[in-house]
Design a protein around this motif. Structure first.
Motif, PDB file in Angstrom:
ATOM      1  N   UNK A  96     -38.504  62.115  93.388  1.00  0.00           N
ATOM      2  CA  UNK A  96     -38.560  61.999  91.927  1.00  0.00           C
ATOM      3  C   UNK A  96     -39.920  61.449  91.500  1.00  0.00           C
ATOM      4  N   UNK A  97     -40.531  62.119  90.547  1.00  0.00           N
ATOM      5  CA  UNK A  97     -41.791  61.679  89.969  1.00  0.00           C
ATOM      6  C   UNK A  97     -41.626  61.615  88.457  1.00  0.00           C
ATOM      7  N   UNK A  98     -42.565  60.975  87.789  1.00  0.00           N
ATOM      8  CA  UNK A  98     -42.484  60.870  86.333  1.00  0.00           C
ATOM      9  C   UNK A  98     -43.022  62.144  85.698  1.00  0.00           C
ATOM     10  N   UNK A  99     -42.280  62.643  84.723  1.00  0.00           N
ATOM     11  CA  UNK A  99     -42.737  63.845  84.039  1.00  0.00           C
ATOM     12  C   UNK A  99     -41.625  64.570  83.319  1.00  0.00           C
ATOM     13  N   UNK A 100     -41.932  65.778  82.869  1.00  0.00           N
ATOM     14  CA  UNK A 100     -41.006  66.575  82.068  1.00  0.00           C
ATOM     15  C   UNK A 100     -40.284  67.605  82.927  1.00  0.00           C
ATOM     16  N   UNK A 101     -38.987  67.762  82.673  1.00  0.00           N
ATOM     17  CA  UNK A 101     -38.160  68.768  83.326  1.00  0.00           C
ATOM     18  C   UNK A 101     -36.988  69.051  82.383  1.00  0.00           C
ATOM     19  N   UNK A 102     -36.121  70.024  82.703  1.00  0.00           N
ATOM     20  CA  UNK A 102     -35.089  70.422  81.735  1.00  0.00           C
ATOM     21  C   UNK A 102     -34.209  69.299  81.204  1.00  0.00           C
ATOM     22  N   UNK A 103     -33.868  68.314  82.042  1.00  0.00           N
ATOM     23  CA  UNK A 103     -32.978  67.239  81.602  1.00  0.00           C
ATOM     24  C   UNK A 103     -33.712  65.895  81.461  1.00  0.00           C
ATOM     25  N   UNK A 104     -35.008  65.921  81.442  1.00  0.00           N
ATOM     26  CA  UNK A 104     -35.780  64.675  81.344  1.00  0.00           C
ATOM     27  C   UNK A 104     -35.862  64.230  79.890  1.00  0.00           C
ATOM     28  N   UNK A 105     -35.185  63.137  79.560  1.00  0.00           N
ATOM     29  CA  UNK A 105     -35.162  62.621  78.196  1.00  0.00           C
ATOM     30  C   UNK A 105     -35.471  61.124  78.222  1.00  0.00           C
ATOM     31  N   UNK A 106     -36.064  60.594  77.155  1.00  0.00           N
ATOM     32  CA  UNK A 106     -36.468  59.186  77.156  1.00  0.00           C
ATOM     33  C   UNK A 106     -35.315  58.210  76.969  1.00  0.00           C
ATOM     34  N   UNK A 107     -34.257  58.644  76.281  1.00  0.00           N
ATOM     35  CA  UNK A 107     -33.119  57.754  75.996  1.00  0.00           C
ATOM     36  C   UNK A 107     -31.834  58.557  76.044  1.00  0.00           C
TER      37      UNK A 107
END
Length: 285
Positions: free
Chosen positions: A242-253
């Protein structure tokens, strides 16, 4: 038997909806761009048109009266306005596929009143393209203002299924299987989901139930991205990178909603935990 029009109905939950309508003996017409084969053959009427071309839409449907119209592919207020102009006095009710995206991802369980389309400002000739979420908000607002028939705005979360053409869940399963990194900004963020079959069942129910207005439609329960990834790890037998970034289910909250209103109206939802792992197992195979 009802006379039903489904705008968009050859893929994913739209396809499941049409199958349900046909099985129940209704007279079904599907309207699509013709980019995908008609999987229903002679069991449905099939009209090929460009949904964004108002003259094609009017020519195809202004002389036909439908008991129910399902619009799965309306994304802008202009498209909503054009549909109202054509279908006013030509349908009994409209079931509009909206989205949980009308709500902000702010960690609070969303109820229908958290977005009120009444008096929401819309722009029929935008200077720039609407985002998906804003297009759906404004489309709901247009239907509130201009439809002279009952409209049910069905707000779905992300829809899951082994035939999901967006391959969002498959993205995580495949990356973990292959030892490739996946991106998240907040593994503790929780989300709502619904299975494609259940989404179709809800749309069918909404077409014939005595309801109107916005309805959240989501499986019972929510799941954190951490738990989702752990479930995939258990199924495929590999540890996620796992790395930090954007993906289909990546949400901030956390971003989820309650289905209490629809449940009160009589629809029984599944439990997310009952079908999520079996779905992951099916995708992994």
């Amino acid at each position: 038997m009802a006379k039903v029009l489904v705008i968009g109905g050859t893929r994913f939950f739209g396809k499941h909806l049409v199958e349900k309508l046909v099985q129940q003996g209704h007279d079904v017409t599907i309207a699509t761009r013709g980019q995908h084969d008609n999987p229903f053959d002679e069991r449905v009427h099939h009209t090929i048109l460009d949904r964004t071309n108002s003259s094609e839409l009017r020519e195809a449907f202004e002389e036909t009266v439908y008991d129910i119209v399902y619009d799965n592919i309306c994304y802008t207020p202009k498209e909503a306005m054009e549909l109202c102009a054509i279908l006013n006095d030509h349908t009994t009710r409209l079931i509009f596929t909206s989205t949980m995206s009308v709500y902000e991802a702010d960690g609070v369980a969303k109820r229908e009143e958290d977005f009120n389309a009444m008096n929401y400002i819309y722009d029929l000739i935008p200077s720039q393209q609407h985002s998906y979420a804003e297009g759906k908000r404004q489309a709901e607002a247009v239907f509130e203002d201009y439809a002279n028939f009952p409209v049910v705005a069905v707000r779905f979360p992300i829809v899951m299924g082994d035939d999901d053409y967006t391959s969002r869940l498959s993205y995580y399963v495949e990356h973990i299987e292959q030892g490739e990194a996946i991106e998240f900004v907040n593994l503790d963020a929780e989300m709502s989901f619904i299975l494609a079959d259940e989404a179709a069942e809800f749309l069918y129910w909404a077409g014939f139930a005595n309801i109107e207005g916005p309805y959240n439609a989501t499986a019972n329960g929510k799941i954190s991205m951490r738990t989702l990834i752990q479930t995939i790890e258990q199924v495929v037998g590999k540890k996620a990178i796992i790395v930090e970034g954007a993906s289909p289910y990546s949400i901030p909250a956390s971003w989820y909603m309650t289905n209490a209103k629809a449940t009160e109206a009589g629809f029984t939802f599944t439990q997310l935990t009952d079908w999520l792992k079996p779905l992951i197992e099916k995708i992994a195979k």
